[in-house]
Design a protein around this motif. Structure first.
Motif: not given
Lengths: 406, 406
Positions: A267, A271, A274-276, A278, A293, A295, A297-299, A301-303, B270, B278, B284, B298
Motif C-alpha cells: 500500500t 501511494l 502514484l505520488g500520493l 507527497r 491540497v 495529497p 492530507d487527502v490520504v 482524510a480518507c482513512l 489499493t 471515491r 482537508v 487528487v
C-alpha cells in the motif's frame, strides 16, 4: 517532581492515566494548543486528577513554554507532541533550566544527491549538536524515551550488560496482529507519520562503515513475533534506535525493522508510485474553483482516525529488540520484548494498545529520575542509563517484559 | 456527408487527422466547449483543413447543439466527448433529425442492494429505451462505434457470420505493452475513467442466465497477446460489448476482460481499499482553511495527463475478440485483433496509439454510412451491420487487422 506535559493527544492522555496511579510527582501540568483537549484529559481522571492542571500553550512558542514552566515551578518538560515541535521545546527546556524528555527526536533531511546511500541530516543531529551546552550546565535531556525508541534501547543496553560478551547485531523488531472491526484497511498509527517514517531513507549502522542509508523497504525478512502474533514481514525503516544505540552500545550492526506486513508495504509503495505520499500541494477542482491540497492530507482524510479506533480494535502489539552474539564463547540469540493486548489496555486504561505502550515507558523513566535511580547530564538516550531498574519498574507497573532465547 | 464532431480532445483531434485524408465527406464542424481546442485541432491540419470548421458548443445544451447542426446543414452528429454527455447529444441528434454516432454508451448505475450479483441500470439502457422512436423515424443511432466497443463488436459479428457454426464464448480481450519514459506509473488512458470502468461491477452475459454482475477484477486469466505484446493478466470489467453483442449475435457466454496487468490491478485495488477512488468530497486543510475535494480528482492530479505522453511512449496496444465454438463439426478457437504501434501512429498522425486506435474506427464507419455500404434505422450496435465491408475498409486505411487460430 513537577512536570509540564506538552501535548494532550492520544499518547499525552494515556500518560496522564498511567501517571495518576503513581506517587512520584507532585504536579503534572497538561498543556495543549487546544485547551479543551487538555481539560478533557484532566477531567477524565476524575478524583485521581487532583495533581493535574490543564493549560493552553503553543508548543512552537519557546518563551510561552518557558513562562509556563516558571509559573508552575516545573523541573521537567515532557514533550508528547509531534516531531515538528522537538526543537522549540528542547530549547525552551534548556532556557528554563529544566530536565527535558521526549519520545521522538529532531527530524532528518535526506542527502540531496545520494539519499539512498549516505545520510544527510540524521534523526537527533540537531539535538546532539547541543550536548556540550547541556552537559556543562549539568542539565539532562533524555531523548527518544517512548517504547520505540525508548524501551527498545533499554533492551539493547540490558543485552550488552547482562546477556552477551560480544554483540554481532542488534535489530529492533516491531510487529502486531491488530485488526479493526468494520475496516479492511485502518492503520493503528497516524498514516501521515507512518508514510514519513517508511518512505524516508532507512538508516543502518555498521561498526566498520558507520551510518548509511538504503532504499525504502530494504532487507525484507519474516520475523516470528511472540504471544501468538506470529510471523510478520518486516523491512528497514528510519528510526531513532539506529542513531542512539551505537553511541552507547558496541555492536557489529544495528537495524530497525518495522513489521508492516506485505499488504501495508505494498500500500505504501503504491501511494509512493502514484505520488500520493507527497506533501507539496497539487491543484484540483473545488466547490468555488481550483484549490491546492496536499495529497498526503487527502490520504489521511480518507482513512479513519486511529486514536478513535481503540474500542473496535482487536489483537496485540509487540515492541522488542533482537540480539545476536556470543556469551561465554557460545553463540546466543535472544529477543527481548514487550507485548500489549488492546483488550487489556482498553479495559484498564481506556487507551488503545499502541498509544498506551508508547506512554507507559516515559512515565517509568520519569519515576526513575524522580527517585534518583536514573541521573545524568547532557543529551542522553535511554541506553545511557542502567537498564535493570527500568525493566523492574515496568514490571511493577503491571506490564511485564519477556525474553525468548532462539 | 456533413458531420458535426463534438469534442476536440485527444480522440476528436485524431478523428480530424484521419478523416482529412478521406474524401467521403464535404464538411466536418469541430465543436468543443473550449473554442481554442477546436481551433487548434483544425489549425493542425494545415492545408488539409479546408473542409473543417471550428465552433464553440456546450455539449450539455441540446438546443445549442441542434442549432449548430441546422446552421451547418449537418446530417451526422459524431459524439467524441466523455460519457456524461451521451444523453444530451443523443437527444439533440434525434431532435434535429440527423444520424447519431458515439464510442461509449449511456452510463450504468449499480443495483443498490446486490451490486455484485445483478445488474441495475445497464450501459446503454437509456439509449435502447428510445429504439422505437429512432426506428419509426427511420433514423439511425450507431452506438458504441469506437475500437472497444466498436471494432471488437464487428469482429464478433464477423466470427458469427463467417468463422463459426455455433459459438460457445465471445471474450473481448484488450492488452498492451506501452511504457512511458520517465514515469514508473503512467496510465495510457484517463485514470478517472479507468477507475470508473474497473471499479464498477463487471457485467457478464450467459445465454441461459442473461446479464449479471460479478465482483470487480473477477475471473483473472493470463491472455497471450499477439505482435510481441505477450502474456498479460486480464480481468472482467464493465464494458459495452457485453451489452451489445448478445443483442445481435448468439453465443453461450460474452465477457470483456481488460489486460490491466498485475501491477495496475493491485494499484486500483489499493486505491479502492483506501477510499481514494471515491468522488464524494473529503475535507482537508487548504491555504485559507478547510476545503472539500474529491479524492479521485487528487489521484488524477498526481499523475501525468495521458494525452500529452505520446512522444515519450513506447510499445503497442491490441484490441480484439477471442471466440470459441465449432465449425463444420470441429472445435475452433480464434482471436481477431487489431494492433497499433505507438511509434507508427506518432510518426504518421502525431497521435498516441490508444487514442488513434479509438478514432480510426468511427471514421471508417462514417465512410460506410456515406457510401451506403452500411445503412439502417433504430438504435444499433456495430454488430448489427455486415462486418466484411468494415474490415476491408479498415485495411484500406493502412491499419490491417489480424486473425490467430489457436
Amino acid at each position: 517532581m513537577r512536570v509540564l506535559l506538552v501535548g494532550a493527544g492520544g499518547v499525552g492522555t494515556a500518560v496522564t492515566r498511567i501517571a495518576a496511579r503513581r506517587a512520584f510527582f507532585d504536579l503534572m501540568v497538561v498543556a495543549d494548543h487546544d485547551l479543551a483537549r487538555a481539560e478533557a484529559a484532566v477531567a477524565a481522571l476524575g478524583q485521581d486528577g487532583s495533581r493535574f492542571r490543564a493549560e493552553r500553550v503553543d508548543a512552537a512558542d519557546e518563551s510561552a513554554v518557558a513562562g509556563l514552566l516558571a509559573r508552575h515551578g516545573c523541573d521537567v518538560l515532557f514533550n508528547a507532541t509531534d516531531p515538528r515541535f522537538v526543537m522549540p521545546l528542547f530549547r525552551a527546556a534548556r532556557a528554563a533550566g529544566v530536565t527535558y524528555l521526549d519520545m521522538a527526536m529532531s527530524l532528518s533531511r535526506p542527502d540531496p544527491e545520494r539519499p539512498y546511500e549516505v545520510c544527510g541530516v540524521k534523526l537527533g543531529d540537531e539535538q546532539f549538536a547541543h550536548t556540550a551546552d547541556w552537559a556543562e550546565a549539568g542539565a539532562l535531556a533524555l531523548v527518544g524515551m517512548g517504547v520505540e525508541p525508548g524501551l527498545s534501547d533499554v533492551f539493547a543496553r540490558y543485552a550488552a550488560d547482562e546477556l552477551f560478551d560480544e554483540i554481532e547485531e542488534i535489530g529492533v523488531r516491531d510487529g502486531a496482529n491488530l485488526t479493526v472491526d468494520g475496516y479492511d484497511f485502518a492503520p493503528s498509527f497516524s498514516i501521515w507519520t507512518t508514510i514519513e517514517e517508511c518512505l524516508n531513507p532507512p538508516v543502518v549502522h555498521e561498526a566498520e562503515r558507520g551510518w548509511f542509508t538504503t532504499e525504502p523497504f530494504s532487507e525484507p525478512e519474516v520475523f516470528d513475533f511472540p504471544a501468538g502474533i506470529g510471523p510478520v514481514e518486516c523491512v528497514n525503516v528510519e528510526h531513532e534506535e539506529v542513531l542512539l544505540v551505537p553511541r552507547w552500545v558496541t555492536a557489529g550492526r544495528v537495524t530497525f525493522k518495522y513489521g508492516l506486513g506485505r499488504e501495508f508495504i505494498e500500500t505504501l509503495r503504491t501511494l509512493h508510485l502514484l505520488g500520493l505520499d507527497r506533501t507539496e500541494p497539487v491543484t484540483v477542482p473545488g466547490a468555488d474553483g481550483p484549490v491546492a491540497v496536499s495529497p498526503r492530507d487527502v490520504v489521511a482524510a480518507c482513512l479513519p482516525d486511529p486514536a478513535t479506533l481503540g474500542g473496535r480494535m482487536h489483537g496485540k502489539t509487540c515492541a522488542g529488540t533482537w540480539v545476536r552474539g556470543t556469551k561465554d564463547g557460545a553463540a546466543r540469540e535472544v529477543y527481548l520484548y514487550h507485548v500489549v493486548d488492546n483488550e487489556w489496555s482498553m479495559a484498564e486504561y481506556g487507551c488503545q494498545a499502541v498509544v498506551w505502550q508508547t506512554a507507559v515507558n516515559p512515565v517509568v523513566a520519569l519515576e526513575l529520575l524522580a527517585t534518583g535511580a536514573w541521573s545524568g547530564s547532557g543529551v542522553l538516550g535511554p541506553e545511557a542509563f542502567p537498564p535493570r531498574p527500568f525493566l523492574d519498574l515496568l514490571t511493577a507497573y503491571g506490564s511485564p517484559w519477556g525474553i525468548r532465547e532462539q
